[in-house]
Design a protein around this motif. Structure first.
Motif, PDB file in Angstrom:
ATOM      1  N   GLU A   2      11.988 -34.073  26.077  1.00  0.00           N
ATOM      2  CA  GLU A   2      12.227 -33.195  25.059  1.00  0.00           C
ATOM      3  C   GLU A   2      12.415 -31.944  25.609  1.00  0.00           C
ATOM      4  O   GLU A   2      11.760 -31.382  26.437  1.00  0.00           O
ATOM      5  CB  GLU A   2      11.010 -33.112  24.055  1.00  0.00           C
ATOM      6  N   GLN A   3      13.194 -31.325  24.811  1.00  0.00           N
ATOM      7  CA  GLN A   3      13.300 -29.622  24.963  1.00  0.00           C
ATOM      8  C   GLN A   3      13.130 -28.894  23.929  1.00  0.00           C
ATOM      9  O   GLN A   3      13.226 -29.366  22.524  1.00  0.00           O
ATOM     10  CB  GLN A   3      14.909 -29.463  25.393  1.00  0.00           C
ATOM     11  N   ARG A   4      12.754 -27.789  23.796  1.00  0.00           N
ATOM     12  CA  ARG A   4      12.327 -26.855  22.608  1.00  0.00           C
ATOM     13  C   ARG A   4      13.635 -25.792  22.547  1.00  0.00           C
ATOM     14  O   ARG A   4      14.149 -25.450  23.397  1.00  0.00           O
ATOM     15  CB  ARG A   4      11.146 -25.816  22.847  1.00  0.00           C
ATOM     16  N   LEU A   5      13.947 -26.013  21.210  1.00  0.00           N
ATOM     17  CA  LEU A   5      15.091 -25.425  20.631  1.00  0.00           C
ATOM     18  C   LEU A   5      14.696 -24.275  19.418  1.00  0.00           C
ATOM     19  O   LEU A   5      13.672 -24.507  18.770  1.00  0.00           O
ATOM     20  CB  LEU A   5      16.199 -26.050  20.226  1.00  0.00           C
ATOM     21  N   TRP A   6      15.249 -23.122  19.406  1.00  0.00           N
ATOM     22  CA  TRP A   6      14.956 -22.243  18.331  1.00  0.00           C
ATOM     23  C   TRP A   6      15.899 -21.796  17.460  1.00  0.00           C
ATOM     24  O   TRP A   6      17.270 -22.137  17.812  1.00  0.00           O
ATOM     25  CB  TRP A   6      14.756 -20.925  19.208  1.00  0.00           C
ATOM     26  N   LEU A   7      15.564 -21.591  16.118  1.00  0.00           N
ATOM     27  CA  LEU A   7      16.775 -21.436  15.110  1.00  0.00           C
ATOM     28  C   LEU A   7      17.561 -20.383  15.516  1.00  0.00           C
ATOM     29  O   LEU A   7      17.089 -19.179  15.841  1.00  0.00           O
ATOM     30  CB  LEU A   7      15.993 -21.127  13.706  1.00  0.00           C
ATOM     31  N   GLY A  45       9.666 -25.899   4.560  1.00  0.00           N
ATOM     32  CA  GLY A  45      10.497 -24.917   4.966  1.00  0.00           C
ATOM     33  C   GLY A  45      11.110 -25.233   6.428  1.00  0.00           C
ATOM     34  O   GLY A  45      10.901 -26.084   7.133  1.00  0.00           O
ATOM     35  N   VAL A  46      11.720 -24.332   6.776  1.00  0.00           N
ATOM     36  CA  VAL A  46      12.553 -24.254   7.915  1.00  0.00           C
ATOM     37  C   VAL A  46      11.515 -23.822   8.907  1.00  0.00           C
ATOM     38  O   VAL A  46      11.149 -22.564   8.911  1.00  0.00           O
ATOM     39  CB  VAL A  46      13.976 -23.612   8.118  1.00  0.00           C
ATOM     40  N   THR A  47      11.425 -24.378  10.099  1.00  0.00           N
ATOM     41  CA  THR A  47      10.483 -23.998  11.163  1.00  0.00           C
ATOM     42  C   THR A  47      11.534 -23.048  12.239  1.00  0.00           C
ATOM     43  O   THR A  47      12.480 -23.169  12.447  1.00  0.00           O
ATOM     44  CB  THR A  47       9.757 -24.959  11.872  1.00  0.00           C
ATOM     45  N   ALA A  48      10.640 -22.099  12.993  1.00  0.00           N
ATOM     46  CA  ALA A  48      11.264 -21.389  14.283  1.00  0.00           C
ATOM     47  C   ALA A  48      11.907 -22.154  15.145  1.00  0.00           C
ATOM     48  O   ALA A  48      13.050 -21.836  15.744  1.00  0.00           O
ATOM     49  CB  ALA A  48      10.290 -20.139  14.457  1.00  0.00           C
ATOM     50  N   ALA A  49      11.278 -23.154  15.736  1.00  0.00           N
ATOM     51  CA  ALA A  49      11.798 -24.056  16.541  1.00  0.00           C
ATOM     52  C   ALA A  49      11.585 -25.460  16.309  1.00  0.00           C
ATOM     53  O   ALA A  49      10.965 -26.065  15.124  1.00  0.00           O
ATOM     54  CB  ALA A  49      10.739 -23.677  17.886  1.00  0.00           C
ATOM     55  N   ALA A  77      11.862 -16.769  20.037  1.00  0.00           N
ATOM     56  CA  ALA A  77      11.067 -17.365  20.784  1.00  0.00           C
ATOM     57  C   ALA A  77      10.022 -16.263  21.212  1.00  0.00           C
ATOM     58  O   ALA A  77       8.563 -16.458  21.083  1.00  0.00           O
ATOM     59  CB  ALA A  77      11.334 -17.860  21.902  1.00  0.00           C
ATOM     60  N   GLU A  78      10.267 -14.958  21.160  1.00  0.00           N
ATOM     61  CA  GLU A  78       9.512 -13.820  21.287  1.00  0.00           C
ATOM     62  C   GLU A  78       8.799 -13.383  20.095  1.00  0.00           C
ATOM     63  O   GLU A  78       7.638 -13.088  20.264  1.00  0.00           O
ATOM     64  CB  GLU A  78      10.307 -12.775  21.968  1.00  0.00           C
ATOM     65  N   ARG A  79       9.351 -13.658  18.741  1.00  0.00           N
ATOM     66  CA  ARG A  79       8.747 -13.089  17.523  1.00  0.00           C
ATOM     67  C   ARG A  79       8.185 -14.081  16.676  1.00  0.00           C
ATOM     68  O   ARG A  79       7.235 -13.504  15.982  1.00  0.00           O
ATOM     69  CB  ARG A  79       9.908 -12.365  16.722  1.00  0.00           C
ATOM     70  N   HIS A  80       8.258 -15.496  17.115  1.00  0.00           N
ATOM     71  CA  HIS A  80       7.556 -16.334  16.090  1.00  0.00           C
ATOM     72  C   HIS A  80       6.971 -17.538  16.771  1.00  0.00           C
ATOM     73  O   HIS A  80       7.262 -17.959  18.089  1.00  0.00           O
ATOM     74  CB  HIS A  80       8.900 -17.059  15.306  1.00  0.00           C
ATOM     75  N   ASP A  81       5.803 -17.905  16.461  1.00  0.00           N
ATOM     76  CA  ASP A  81       5.414 -19.406  16.839  1.00  0.00           C
ATOM     77  C   ASP A  81       6.338 -20.596  16.482  1.00  0.00           C
ATOM     78  O   ASP A  81       6.996 -20.526  15.372  1.00  0.00           O
ATOM     79  CB  ASP A  81       4.145 -19.658  16.149  1.00  0.00           C
ATOM     80  N   PRO A  82       6.373 -21.433  17.167  1.00  0.00           N
ATOM     81  CA  PRO A  82       7.445 -22.653  16.777  1.00  0.00           C
ATOM     82  C   PRO A  82       7.287 -23.224  15.537  1.00  0.00           C
ATOM     83  O   PRO A  82       8.284 -23.633  14.972  1.00  0.00           O
ATOM     84  CB  PRO A  82       7.014 -23.663  18.003  1.00  0.00           C
ATOM     85  N   GLY A  83       6.066 -23.453  14.950  1.00  0.00           N
ATOM     86  CA  GLY A  83       5.926 -24.190  13.937  1.00  0.00           C
ATOM     87  C   GLY A  83       5.783 -23.118  12.601  1.00  0.00           C
ATOM     88  O   GLY A  83       5.990 -23.576  11.509  1.00  0.00           O
ATOM     89  N   GLU A  84       6.209 -21.933  12.805  1.00  0.00           N
ATOM     90  CA  GLU A  84       6.068 -20.909  11.708  1.00  0.00           C
ATOM     91  C   GLU A  84       7.345 -20.918  11.112  1.00  0.00           C
ATOM     92  O   GLU A  84       8.518 -21.220  11.295  1.00  0.00           O
ATOM     93  CB  GLU A  84       6.124 -19.520  12.530  1.00  0.00           C
ATOM     94  N   ALA A  85       7.027 -20.866   9.690  1.00  0.00           N
ATOM     95  CA  ALA A  85       8.215 -20.978   8.702  1.00  0.00           C
ATOM     96  C   ALA A  85       9.095 -19.726   8.821  1.00  0.00           C
ATOM     97  O   ALA A  85       8.470 -18.738   8.703  1.00  0.00           O
ATOM     98  CB  ALA A  85       7.905 -21.191   7.214  1.00  0.00           C
ATOM     99  N   VAL A  86      10.362 -19.865   8.656  1.00  0.00           N
ATOM    100  CA  VAL A  86      11.193 -18.766   8.821  1.00  0.00           C
ATOM    101  C   VAL A  86      12.344 -18.678   7.954  1.00  0.00           C
ATOM    102  O   VAL A  86      12.816 -19.889   7.450  1.00  0.00           O
ATOM    103  CB  VAL A  86      12.007 -18.499  10.330  1.00  0.00           C
TER     104      VAL A  86
END
Length: 86
Positions: A2-7, A45-49, A77-86
């Motif tokens: 798995e890879q982490r991806l950001w919105l 909601g939509v998550t940051a990652a 990635a610098e401003r949000h936690d992965p599971g944070e709703a954005v």
């Protein structure tokens, strides 16, 4: 693996679907997701990652788009936690 991806992009189409693009921090690969607004609301909601299998990712061939996605993914990635709703 798995890879982490950001919105990196959110758009609304003429059918009312929400199109989300998540990218790796180098901008080289993306995962595109289309969701109905009610599904987004019900899921919290939509998550940051998101985490995705490498096989589910698409390459980004356009250099300008790759740079834009890399910059936005890094910023997220610098401003949000992965599971944070954005």
């Amino acid at each position: 693996m798995e890879q982490r991806l950001w919105l990196v992009e959110r758009a609304y189409d003429d059918k009312g679907l929400i199109s989300l693009v998540y990218a790796t921090t180098d901008g080289s690969t993306v995962r595109r997701i289309e969701r109905a607004p009610i599904a987004v609301e019900r899921s919290g909601g939509v998550t940051a990652a998101v985490d995705a299998d490498a096989e589910a990712l698409e390459p980004v061939d356009d250099d300008d788009l790759r740079e834009r996605y890399a910059a936005e993914a890094t910023r997220m990635a610098e401003r949000h936690d992965p599971g944070e709703a954005v």
